[in-house]
Design a protein around this motif. Structure first.
Motif, PDB file in Angstrom:
ATOM      1  N   SER A 157       0.824  -1.209   0.000  1.00  0.00           N
ATOM      2  CA  SER A 157       0.000   0.000   0.000  1.00  0.00           C
ATOM      3  C   SER A 157       0.859   1.260   0.000  1.00  0.00           C
ATOM      4  O   SER A 157       0.504   2.256  -0.641  1.00  0.00           O
ATOM      5  CB  SER A 157      -0.962   0.003   1.181  1.00  0.00           C
ATOM      6  N   GLY A 158       1.995   1.217   0.689  1.00  0.00           N
ATOM      7  CA  GLY A 158       2.918   2.350   0.650  1.00  0.00           C
ATOM      8  C   GLY A 158       3.493   2.556  -0.739  1.00  0.00           C
ATOM      9  O   GLY A 158       3.608   3.691  -1.219  1.00  0.00           O
ATOM     10  N   GLU A 159       3.825   1.453  -1.395  1.00  0.00           N
ATOM     11  CA  GLU A 159       4.353   1.548  -2.759  1.00  0.00           C
ATOM     12  C   GLU A 159       3.281   2.063  -3.720  1.00  0.00           C
ATOM     13  O   GLU A 159       3.554   2.910  -4.574  1.00  0.00           O
ATOM     14  CB  GLU A 159       4.836   0.173  -3.209  1.00  0.00           C
ATOM     15  N   VAL A 166       1.911  10.353   2.610  1.00  0.00           N
ATOM     16  CA  VAL A 166       2.770  10.406   3.797  1.00  0.00           C
ATOM     17  C   VAL A 166       2.315   9.384   4.831  1.00  0.00           C
ATOM     18  O   VAL A 166       3.136   8.681   5.437  1.00  0.00           O
ATOM     19  CB  VAL A 166       2.797  11.838   4.386  1.00  0.00           C
ATOM     20  N   THR A 167       1.008   9.249   5.018  1.00  0.00           N
ATOM     21  CA  THR A 167       0.479   8.280   5.974  1.00  0.00           C
ATOM     22  C   THR A 167       0.811   6.854   5.554  1.00  0.00           C
ATOM     23  O   THR A 167       1.269   6.046   6.365  1.00  0.00           O
ATOM     24  CB  THR A 167      -1.047   8.435   6.113  1.00  0.00           C
ATOM     25  N   ALA A 168       0.602   6.532   4.283  1.00  0.00           N
ATOM     26  CA  ALA A 168       0.876   5.171   3.798  1.00  0.00           C
ATOM     27  C   ALA A 168       2.358   4.839   3.872  1.00  0.00           C
ATOM     28  O   ALA A 168       2.745   3.738   4.277  1.00  0.00           O
ATOM     29  CB  ALA A 168       0.374   5.014   2.373  1.00  0.00           C
ATOM     30  N   ASP A 175       3.349   4.324   7.550  1.00  0.00           N
ATOM     31  CA  ASP A 175       2.902   3.007   8.016  1.00  0.00           C
ATOM     32  C   ASP A 175       3.813   1.905   7.486  1.00  0.00           C
ATOM     33  O   ASP A 175       4.173   0.978   8.220  1.00  0.00           O
ATOM     34  CB  ASP A 175       1.463   2.738   7.583  1.00  0.00           C
ATOM     35  N   ALA A 176       4.179   2.003   6.216  1.00  0.00           N
ATOM     36  CA  ALA A 176       5.065   1.001   5.623  1.00  0.00           C
ATOM     37  C   ALA A 176       6.446   1.032   6.278  1.00  0.00           C
ATOM     38  O   ALA A 176       7.044  -0.017   6.544  1.00  0.00           O
ATOM     39  CB  ALA A 176       5.190   1.236   4.123  1.00  0.00           C
TER      40      ALA A 176
END
Length: 102
Positions: free
Chosen positions: A51-53, A70-72, A75-76
């Motif tokens: 999800s970050g990618e 920024v949030t994703a 979290d990653a």
């Protein structure tokens, strides 16, 4: 503080948080085994990194807001740090066990 594995197992057994056999399921609210917990944790880690990618790719194409990116990514990054920390602890425990006299 260095702990002996036998002392840790005795403390868990005394507290009633460990089933009678090693490799069995740890008693708790969910009743899942340690192996199942690791599988689900690894799956969650992969999903978080994916999800970050995806968020960073969406930001590059202009499809996502900066706040969500920024949030994703945060979290990653946190999940990756957690995985690395757990890996380091497992390796240290394995090394300690392999060096102990049997």
């Amino acid at each position: 503080m260095v702990m002996n594995v036998a002392d840790a197992l005795a403390a868990y057994k005394q507290g009633g948080n460990l089933s009678g056999q090693i490799g069995g399921s740890v008693s708790g609210t969910s009743g899942e085994s340690f192996g199942d917990f690791l599988k689900s944790f690894a799956g969650d880690a992969v999903k978080s990194l994916e999800s970050g990618e995806k968020a960073s790719m969406d930001a590059a194409t202009g499809k996502a807001s900066i706040a969500s990116v920024v949030t994703a990514i945060s979290d990653a990054q946190l999940m990756l740090q957690t995985v690395v920390t757990i890996r380091d602890k497992v390796i240290a425990a394995y090394q300690q066990i392999s060096q102990s006299a049997i």
